[in-house]
Design an enzyme around this catalytic site. Structure first.
Site, PDB file in Angstrom:
ATOM      1  N   GLY A   1     -96.489  22.560  12.904  1.00 50.71           N
ATOM      2  CA  GLY A   1     -97.905  22.655  11.791  1.00 50.71           C
ATOM      3  C   GLY A   1     -97.710  24.009  10.491  1.00 50.71           C
TER       4      GLY A   1
ATOM      5  N   SER B   1     -49.432  26.312  -2.060  1.00 55.02           N
ATOM      6  CA  SER B   1     -50.143  27.453  -2.341  1.00 55.02           C
ATOM      7  C   SER B   1     -51.430  26.258  -3.184  1.00 55.02           C
ATOM      8  CB  SER B   1     -49.850  28.531  -3.144  1.00 55.02           C
ATOM      9  OG  SER B   1     -49.051  28.348  -4.469  1.00 55.02           O
TER      10      SER B   1
END
Lengths: 323, 632
Positions: free
Chosen positions: B34, B540
């Site tokens: 709620g 890399s």
């Protein structure tokens, strides 16, 4: 010199070095909101190469401009101001803008979508949607591209509309100026991520946490001049589909059976005169306006004709680059 | 009404509306508890809804609502179209209302675990958290999560709002049962106050008005509490003076001021201050604002400070109380909340932004992760979206800060991805690991320049990156041979001589790949220091790591060479038979295959080896070295 020009002159003297400080102490919550807005403006001035402040001449925009004057004092705001002129604003707005920028010594850029001007786009005959799209949204994008601005301040508030409630203070726009509500950068503390690539930009909303009441109360406490149309006066209007349209110049297109009549009206929001509904009002002073607003039963955008379609319409406009 | 009467009434209404400043509140809980209904109720009861808004609400309630014929307050809040249709709140939305005493800014955030970052965002500025619990369900895992996160983010006041009391017959016993269970988890955290309140958001019980059905409740209503609880600004005002400089205010030669917002403490003309980084001292001569000079400025005030003497100060510097200075360090421990899909990898380089301070940073170690539901420590190698970890970080430049638990403003930072520019992490600093001032690099008599001069060359890192099989090692080998033939001093690093020794403890996960490149970068840096031209041939795959190596050496010393061959060509060449193994599933995380390769965006040299011979490619590298003055 007109009343408003005199009023603006007096106002501008406040920002001269050595001017008498104002004695009035701001309400604590407004002081906090003011400090927040100033902090935001300084971040932008420090981190962006080509910031610009959008100036619509309306009350929120004028509050934002006032805050910019305060944020950098005793310096002038270190960026230009930009008005996207639709050519259909109320005449009083142009007068106000020119007087204010002259008195404060601002770098005020007035941008008109020349293509729209050539096409003689007219809100009466072309409709509000096309007029707004061409003269405002497209005009804005042109001006932003032309100035290569990497940050643009807007006076939007989160309480105005639902999609704005979720928008960041620093709102990222891609190279096409579009907003992606699903992919906003998290914004924590007062630490704003200002990093962008070439062509991208950030829209910045220093008034995000202000409400309409805050704006009016601030105008009252800070004694900021606003366009006289916000105050009630006898003005020529026609009533069209329940909306009061002011006859501001000779371009007004009357429908069958319409004749202008004088009524005491004022505006709660300002824009293009054919698209801005007036309200009947007796509020002639700021105090009157604030009292009227405190007891008001309709929100301010109800007077703006372009927002009257579906509830999600603002979100759609924002994705296209509208503020 | 007469003018005076109007003025009096306006003054009356408005002054009262501002008395206690601004309170920032976050509501935690899910739609089921709620939460949206509660906020909608606050807006409705504070009479902030206009007729046209109520009309839209009624229309939407019929269309999307879940409250039958009644108004569904939750619809006021779920802003974006798509969210409304899904019936969930997915972002942070801000709501505002005023009462006679205060202005309230409410951050409405979603409750589910996958929205931890949204909750943290809303919590970062909040003074108070309303933690909602459904009276029928009691304390749940998510209640704990919300409580821990609120506490971690430095919220000082917790309200346990036990909602839907109407569905448990307004039972006092049920309420107390939930409260005592809650206190066992929350009592020993850092909250200044914990205030339990039994409410019913749908009917408005104990929100603005006291509940007739729960006369037994002797504590405050929600609004009574919200109107009088103290704010963070009040706490900050009591801490030592801190002033991060945002902008140097210099309208003309006669005025030089420093604009910023006081983060904590207070300052007045005549006070001594120091610049945190340099330790330089000065006295405050003026506190300037557009409303005139102030006699004092305190936490939250945006001002411009003028000092009594000229000292070096720029954006990113912090002015502080000389008696209680902030930490200045380039290594510190912090809690980090990760906020993006791409996981946080130790060793990877990010940008850290703390106020106006910006520095490259990497996480040196992830000490442990925190389970967001129990806050128990768990081991981990990386942080995924919405995960929290305690890390040690290392910045390139020292950062001035305070521990987050003492001062949010100067103890927090964000992490930014260097390529996407996204905000990827939020950090709360715990403590410094060493003082930057204690580290002195030993000045050597023979330095890099001298070593390079002796060899008659300028040192450089030639970084060859590209897919396996693109030709990196082949070209690097040719380049080194040409350099050697010309009498240059070189060294070559590649997978073969690194993976078998220095990095033999590392595998091929993303975490290990980052560490692999970090170590190689450090070794390359040492060789550059020795005056050598170093060729490095590594796949890399990540931009961040290549950027990290680039920053280890001087600006011009890093030459990135993108050895660019289409994947199909590489697979065809497959010199080591690795693609075949990857296809057969024998190798996992193979770049270009089931692990991404991020191509360089602005490599110094771009070699398209699909239609360039290795010899020609090597020649182009040599030409570039001559052009750039590395070799004569």
């Amino acid at each position: 010199m007109t009343d408003i020009q005199t009023r603006i002159r007096t106002y501008a003297q406040r920002f001269q070095s050595g001017a008498q400080p104002r004695a009035r102490e701001l309400s604590p919550h407004l002081k906090a909101l003011e400090a927040e807005a100033i902090h935001i403006m300084r971040e932008v001035a420090a981190e962006f190469e080509r910031p610009v402040m959008l100036y619509s001449i309306g009350k929120d925009s004028t509050v934002m401009l006032h805050l910019a004057m305060k944020a950098f004092f005793p310096s002038r705001p270190p960026f230009p101001f930009l008005h996207i002129d639709s050519l259909w604003e109320f005449q009083a707005m142009g007068e106000f803008r020119d007087a204010l920028s002259e008195a404060l010594g601002l770098d005020m850029i007035v941008w008109v979508n020349e293509e729209g001007k050539q096409r003689e786009i007219n809100p009466f005959t072309d409709g509000s949607a096309l007029h707004t799209q061409v003269m405002r949204t497209e005009g804005l994008l042109q001006a932003l591209n032309d100035g290569r601005y990497d940050a643009a301040f807007g006076g939007g508030r989160r309480d105005e509309e639902k999609s704005r409630a979720k928008e960041r203070v620093f709102s990222f726009r891609n190279a096409a100026h579009a907003w992606d509500p699903r992919n906003q950068r998290p914004e924590l503390w007062r630490t704003y991520n200002t990093r962008i690539r070439k062509g991208e930009s950030i829209r910045v909303f220093p008034l995000s946490n202000w409400t309409e009441v805050d704006i009016w109360q601030y105008i009252l406490e800070e004694d900021i001049p606003i366009v006289p149309l916000y105050f009630a006066g006898e003005r020529p209007v026609v009533e069209r589909d329940g909306t009061l349209i002011m006859v501001d110049d000779e371009r007004m297109v009357f429908e069958d059976g319409e004749t202008p009549e004088m009524r005491k009206i004022r505006f709660r929001t300002l824009g293009c005169y054919p698209l801005t509904g007036a309200v009947e009002s007796e509020a002639e002073t700021l105090d009157d306006i604030v009292l009227e607003m405190l007891t008001a039963r309709t929100s301010e955008r109800a007077g703006r004709l372009i927002d009257f379609d579906e509830a999600g319409s603002m979100e759609k406009k924002k994705r296209e680059g509208y503020f | 009404m007469a003018d005076d009467a109007i003025r009096a009434e306006v003054a009356e209404r408005l002054t009262r509306a501002g008395e206690n400043g601004v309170l920032r509140v976050i509501t935690c809980g899910s739609v089921d508890d709620g939460k949206s209904t509660l906020i909608g109720r606050l807006l409705y009861d504070s009479k902030l809804l206009f007729e046209d808004q109520i009309k839209v609400l009624e229309r939407d309630s019929r269309k999307h609502g879940t409250a039958g014929e009644e108004i569904d307050f939750a619809l006021l809040l779920d802003g974006l179209e798509a969210e409304r249709e899904q019936g969930i709140t997915i972002d942070v939305a801000y709501r505002f209302f005023n009462t006679e005493k205060r202005k309230f800014i409410v951050a409405d955030t979603p409750g589910h675990e996958q929205y931890t970052r949204n909750m943290a965002t809303g919590a970062s500025t909040a003074d108070l958290a309303i933690i909602l619990v459904d009276a029928r369900k009691g304390v749940l895992t998510q209640t704990k999560r919300h409580t821990y996160i609120a506490n971690m983010m430095g919220i000082r006041h917790a309200v346990l709002a036990v909602n839907k009391m109407d569905l448990v017959e307004h039972s006092r016993a049920r309420f107390h049962e939930i409260v005592s269970e809650y206190l066992t988890i929350a009592e020993d955290l850092g909250f200044a106050t914990i205030t339990p309140i039994p409410i019913s958001a749908r009917y408005g019980d104990n929100i603005f008005s006291r509940s007739d059905a729960m006369k037994w409740h002797d504590g405050p209503t929600l609004m009574e509490h919200l109107e009088r609880v103290d704010t963070n600004t009040e706490k900050e005002a009591a801490y030592a003076f801190r002033f991060p400089v945002q902008w140097v205010n210099r309208p003309n030669l006669d005025f030089r001021g420093f604009s910023g917002t006081v983060a904590s403490g207070a300052v007045a003309p005549g006070d001594d201050v120091v610049v945190a980084h340099s330790g330089k001292a000065a006295k405050i001569s003026r506190v300037v604002t557009a409303d005139g000079d102030l006699e004092t400025a305190s936490a939250g005030d945006a001002v411009t400070l003028v000092l009594d003497r000229e000292i070096d100060i720029a954006r990113g510097d912090m002015l502080a109380d000389p008696q209680q200075r902030p930490e200045v360090s380039d290594q510190f421990a912090a809690e980090i909340l990760w906020m993006t899909e791409e996981e946080m990898l130790p060793g990877r380089s990010y940008l850290l932004k703390a106020g106006g301070q910006v520095s490259p940073v990497s996480v040196t170690t992830l000490k442990h992760k925190l389970n967001v539901n129990s806050f128990e420590k768990e081991p981990g190698k990386s942080l995924k979206l919405n995960e929290i970890g305690v890390c040690t970080l290392s910045t390139s430049r020292p950062i001035a800060f305070d521990p987050y638990k003492d001062q949010r403003e100067t103890g927090s930072f964000i992490l930014i991805d260097r390529f996407t520019n996204q905000t990827v992490g939020a950090g709360m600093i715990e403590f410094s690991l060493r003082r930057a001032s204690n580290i002195h690099t030993h000045a050597m008599d023979v330095d890099k320049a001298r070593r390079a001069d002796m060899k008659g060359q300028k040192p450089a890192v030639l970084w060859f990156t590209g897919l396996s099989g693109a030709g990196k090692s082949t070209i690097a080998n040719l380049v080194e041979r040409k350099l050697a033939e010309a009498g240059r001093h070189t060294y070559s690093l590649d997978g073969d001589n690194v993976r078998h020794g220095l990095n033999k403890d590392l595998g091929f996960t993303d975490v290990d790949r980052v560490e692999n490149i970090r170590r190689i970068g450090e070794v390359a840096k040492l060789f550059v220091d020795a005056g050598l031209i170093v060729t490095c041939s590594f796949i890399s795959p990540f931009r961040s790591e290549r950027q990290m190596v680039r920053e280890l050496v001087d600006e011009a010393e890093f030459i990135e060479i993108f050895v660019d061959a289409p994947l199909e060509v590489c697979m065809q060449r497959d010199p080591k038979g690795l693609y075949k193994k990857a296809q057969a599933g024998e190798i996992k995380n193979f770049t270009g295959f089931d692990s991404p390769y991020e191509a360089p965006e602005s490599a110094e040299i771009h070699l398209k080896t699909g239609d360039l011979s290795a010899e020609d490619a090597a020649e182009r590298v040599i030409e570039t070295l001559i052009e750039r003055g590395f070799i004569g």
